[in-house]
Write a protein that holds these residues in place. Structure first.
Motif, short mmCIF file in Angstrom:
data_model
loop_
_atom_site.label_atom_id
_atom_site.label_comp_id
_atom_site.label_asym_id
_atom_site.label_seq_id
_atom_site.Cartn_x
_atom_site.Cartn_y
_atom_site.Cartn_z
N THR A 1 0.82 -1.21 0.00
CA THR A 1 0.00 0.00 0.00
C THR A 1 0.85 1.26 0.00
O THR A 1 0.55 2.23 -0.70
N GLY A 2 1.92 1.27 0.78
CA GLY A 2 2.76 2.46 0.87
C GLY A 2 3.82 2.53 -0.20
O GLY A 2 4.00 3.56 -0.85
N ASP A 3 4.54 1.43 -0.43
CA ASP A 3 5.66 1.42 -1.36
C ASP A 3 5.20 1.55 -2.81
O ASP A 3 5.85 2.21 -3.62
N VAL A 4 4.10 0.89 -3.15
CA VAL A 4 3.65 0.80 -4.54
C VAL A 4 2.50 1.76 -4.83
O VAL A 4 2.52 2.47 -5.85
N LEU A 5 1.52 1.79 -3.95
CA LEU A 5 0.31 2.56 -4.22
C LEU A 5 0.35 3.98 -3.66
O LEU A 5 -0.55 4.77 -3.93
N ARG B 1 -1.50 6.30 4.76
CA ARG B 1 -1.86 5.79 6.09
C ARG B 1 -0.63 5.41 6.89
O ARG B 1 -0.69 5.29 8.11
N CYS B 2 0.49 5.19 6.20
CA CYS B 2 1.75 4.85 6.86
C CYS B 2 2.83 5.77 6.31
O CYS B 2 2.56 6.68 5.53
N ASP B 3 4.08 5.53 6.72
CA ASP B 3 5.20 6.32 6.18
C ASP B 3 6.16 5.44 5.39
O ASP B 3 7.30 5.82 5.14
N CYS B 4 5.70 4.26 4.96
CA CYS B 4 6.60 3.28 4.35
C CYS B 4 7.15 3.74 3.00
O CYS B 4 8.34 3.58 2.72
N ARG C 1 -1.76 9.35 13.73
CA ARG C 1 -2.01 8.34 14.76
C ARG C 1 -1.08 7.15 14.62
O ARG C 1 -0.62 6.57 15.62
N TYR C 2 -0.78 6.78 13.39
CA TYR C 2 0.14 5.67 13.12
C TYR C 2 1.52 5.99 13.67
O TYR C 2 2.16 5.16 14.34
#
Length: 206
Positions: free
Chosen positions: A65-69, A73-76, A189-190
């Motif tokens: 979700t973070g790396d590709v899309l 919602r995260c910081d990846c 929040r994450y």
């Protein structure tokens, strides 16, 4: 290394041109391995010129979700981009580890997202699904580093657990180098949960 972690070997080393966030392109080498204890297809990305002394190393857990899309919602995704750029400049290795959702898998991570939307934090959501708060085990990371001859490293992370696990597995973490804080409205929040629940060394405004 732990007696429970047999030695892994390099399977192949493949040159790949990699685009960095600033628009430049560098030649990286993607290294694959035989003998990793969990049987997954983890990859080491070697970047930059060889260095004398401990290289800069990042352990990056896969995040579709973070790396590709580009999910916020995260910081990846930003962490991955920062890691590649800094390692390309300094010389070192990014280990791309196939442990989505802190080790619980993609579908379970998406289920955890639904629970987070009801008010649970990212760790409690995993527990509510019957998993540990963080299921990641970095034995394979230690195996990969030993196979690459990188047994003394400067670790690019804000997560003390990564450094502690590597040290227990025989990797000499000579320094823990902090990453940036990639704050977005959707991930506050994450990030706060990372500080509160896992002692990440970042400061996050409310």
């Amino acid at each position: 290394m732990s007696a429970a972690a047999p030695r892994a070997t390099v399977r192949a080393r493949v040159p790949v041109p990699i685009a960095l966030p600033d628009g430049s392109t560098v030649l990286g080498h993607l290294t694959t391995f035989d003998g990793l204890v969990d049987g997954r297809e983890h990859v080491a990305v070697e970047l930059g010129e060889p260095v004398h002394g401990p290289p800069l190393v990042r352990l990056h857990s896969e995040c579709l979700t973070g790396d590709v899309l580009g999910s916020e919602r995260c910081d990846c995704g930003p962490q991955l981009a920062e890691g590649l750029a800094r390692i390309a400049a300094a010389g070192g290795v990014l280990l791309y580890l196939r442990q989505e959702g802190r080790g619980i898998g993609l579908y379970a991570k998406l289920d955890a997202y639904l629970l987070q939307d009801t008010g649970l934090d990212t760790y409690d959501a995993n527990v509510a699904l019957g998993f540990g708060a963080d299921e990641r085990d970095y034995t394979v990371a230690a195996q990969m580093l030993v196979a690459l001859g990188r047994t003394s490293v400067r670790l690019l992370t804000n997560n003390p657990d990564k450094a502690e696990q590597l040290a227990r597995l025989g990797i000499d973490v000579v320094a823990r180098v902090p990453t940036g804080v990639h704050r977005r409205e959707a991930n506050v929040r994450y990030l706060q949960a990372k500080v509160r629940r896992a002692a990440h060394t970042i400061e996050v405004a409310g």
